[in-house]
Each structure stands twice: as C-alpha cells, then as structure tokens.
Scaffold this motif. Sequence first.
Motif, PDB file in Angstrom:
ATOM      1  N   THR A 179      -6.396  -2.190  -5.206  1.00 10.19           N
ATOM      2  CA  THR A 179      -7.568  -1.681  -5.927  1.00 10.19           C
ATOM      3  C   THR A 179      -7.195  -0.416  -6.691  1.00 10.19           C
ATOM      4  O   THR A 179      -6.986   0.642  -6.096  1.00 10.19           O
ATOM      5  N   TYR A 190      -8.455  -4.806 -10.144  1.00  9.68           N
ATOM      6  CA  TYR A 190      -7.933  -5.430  -8.933  1.00  9.68           C
ATOM      7  C   TYR A 190      -6.667  -6.200  -9.305  1.00  9.68           C
ATOM      8  O   TYR A 190      -6.711  -7.099 -10.143  1.00  9.68           O
ATOM      9  N   THR A 196     -17.849  -4.444  -4.593  1.00  8.33           N
ATOM     10  CA  THR A 196     -17.092  -3.669  -5.554  1.00  8.33           C
ATOM     11  C   THR A 196     -17.990  -3.212  -6.683  1.00  8.33           C
ATOM     12  O   THR A 196     -19.155  -3.615  -6.776  1.00  8.33           O
ATOM     13  N   TYR A 247       0.616  -0.513  -9.369  1.00 13.35           N
ATOM     14  CA  TYR A 247      -0.408  -0.987  -8.429  1.00 13.35           C
ATOM     15  C   TYR A 247       0.028  -0.807  -6.987  1.00 13.35           C
ATOM     16  O   TYR A 247      -0.826  -0.715  -6.078  1.00 13.35           O
ATOM     17  N   ALA A 293     -12.697  -0.334 -12.230  1.00 15.77           N
ATOM     18  CA  ALA A 293     -11.481  -0.521 -11.447  1.00 15.77           C
ATOM     19  C   ALA A 293     -10.758  -1.769 -11.938  1.00 15.77           C
ATOM     20  O   ALA A 293     -11.326  -2.613 -12.635  1.00 15.77           O
ATOM     21  N   TRP A 346     -18.134  -9.179  -3.401  1.00 18.67           N
ATOM     22  CA  TRP A 346     -16.840  -8.516  -3.257  1.00 18.67           C
ATOM     23  C   TRP A 346     -16.987  -7.073  -2.791  1.00 18.67           C
ATOM     24  O   TRP A 346     -15.990  -6.425  -2.492  1.00 18.67           O
ATOM     25  N   TYR A 400      -7.016  -3.837  -0.487  1.00 20.05           N
ATOM     26  CA  TYR A 400      -8.357  -4.203  -0.043  1.00 20.05           C
ATOM     27  C   TYR A 400      -8.233  -4.861   1.328  1.00 20.05           C
ATOM     28  O   TYR A 400      -7.577  -5.881   1.490  1.00 20.05           O
ATOM     29  N   THR A 435      -8.315   2.369  -9.148  1.00 17.13           N
ATOM     30  CA  THR A 435      -9.478   3.029  -9.734  1.00 17.13           C
ATOM     31  C   THR A 435      -9.117   3.601 -11.102  1.00 17.13           C
ATOM     32  O   THR A 435      -8.051   4.192 -11.280  1.00 17.13           O
TER      33      THR A 435
END
Length: 269
Positions: free
Chosen positions: A169, A149, A143, A191, A147, A141, A197, A171
């Motif tokens: 994403t 998602y 990543t 979000y 974080a 991923w 992404y 953080t």
Amino acid sequence: MRFTTTLLLLPAALALAQDQKPLGFFGMDFEPYFEKAKAYLPAALSSPVTTGASAIAAKNVVPLTNDNWKTILTPSPSATTASGPENWMILISGGNKTCFGKCGDVERAWNESAAIFAADPTAPNLGYIDCESQAILCSTWLTGPAAIYYVRLPVPAADQSKPATTIYTVTLNTTTVTAKEIVEIHTKKTYEQAPTYEGLFHPFDGTLAKFGLNVVVGYILWGFGLLPSWTFMILISFVSRSIMNRRIGRQDATMAQGRPLGGAPAANQ
C-alpha cells in the motif's frame, strides 16, 4: 477548417509570446491581447500532453468495479509458476466526497505514468478504483484515496494450491506526487518500502474473503457511511438512557425491600 487550423496554431503562438515581446504597430504592445486569447482556449488545446496522456490511460487502465474485480484480478491463463507473480498497480482515487477534491493532481500524474508504461514491455497491469462511484468496493477493501496498491498475484501451483497474494500500500501525497514517482514504484521497486496489506479485510487472503463475507461487510460499512453523524449521537443517547433507567430501577427495587445497595440484609432483619 480554417477555424480549426487557427486554434491548433494558437498555442504555439502564445508560447512564443511568453519568450519575447510581440511586435505591434506604431510601438503598440499586443501582449495583453494574447493573454486574453489564451483564456478563451479550450483546455484540451492548451494542454495537449495532458489530453494525450488521458487518452492512453483510458485505453490501458482497467476500471475495477464491485462486479468485475474478482474476475479481472486473476492470473492470466498463460501465466506459469516459473514466470512468477503477475503484477498490478491499482490507483485508489475519488472525487469531492471521498478525496475532498484533492485527487486532480494525482490523476494527472497517474495518466502521464500510464503513457510511460505503455512503452515499457515490463510494465505491470494497471487498474483504477474510483471510490466516488465504487464506494461499496472501497468499503469491501477498507481503503480510500489517495493511494496505489501494488498487487502481486501468485500463480496457482500444480496441485492448484494458491500462495498468498502480497499487496503493498503506497500512500500518495496529493500535492507533490509526480509521474516519475509513480513510475519508480515499479521500475525501482519502491513499493517494497511500503507496508503490506494484512489482516481481516485483505481482499484475497483475509478471513472475511476466505468465508465470502467481505462483500457483505462492505455493504454494511457502506450503509453506515450513508447515515448522518447525528444518527449515531441519537443511538448512543438512547442506549445510555436505557442503561441508566435500568440501573435506577434496580436501585429503587432494592431500597423498597429495605436492603442496602450492596445486597446485604438490613441490620434489623
């Protein structure tokens, strides 16, 4: 049985001791003794809220691995296009190597938020990726912690065509994150303020995923991650030496033929 009962009652007694000075015989202050007793309490008894939240999280949060994530992150059979995309909140966490030991507060806040979501009928599905034990998945991923998602899985259309999967994403600050902040990612749709992404490594719609190469590339990146840093220094040194040796060899051959380095014939020819 008496010992267990005593341990369960001791946290309440200690909390009371913090608010008022404990009574003692002949004017003696027993507060230092309460503090010593507090140090001997098991962590589970001294923090029952945290323990309960962890238990709820263990029940409601789905651990994602390199073997199961493709199967789990699919719309349920009962989903319809009218109901819209299925939502998943996935925590990306780690341990000492991948999160430098700073994900403890993040996971505590996540467990508390999972307990809150358990009572919310509109709550998203909850997932968890531990980059410490699932390094290949995190490489696939592209990543790492810490974080969240927020994944919106689309339901296939009637013609079985699949719309794009949107991943936000979010953080997390490893020192200030709270359960309230995590819950509001869903309830207040914070979000939507996070970047989406996109690109080659998108787990569902990226070019690598479409050609089935994302897992292969994930293994390659994981393998490179296992190499010590000095390995790359040796490789760069070897390549640079090879290039310099070829260049010097070509210059020597040109000089031996009596030609200047530019390649033009010498003046006396």
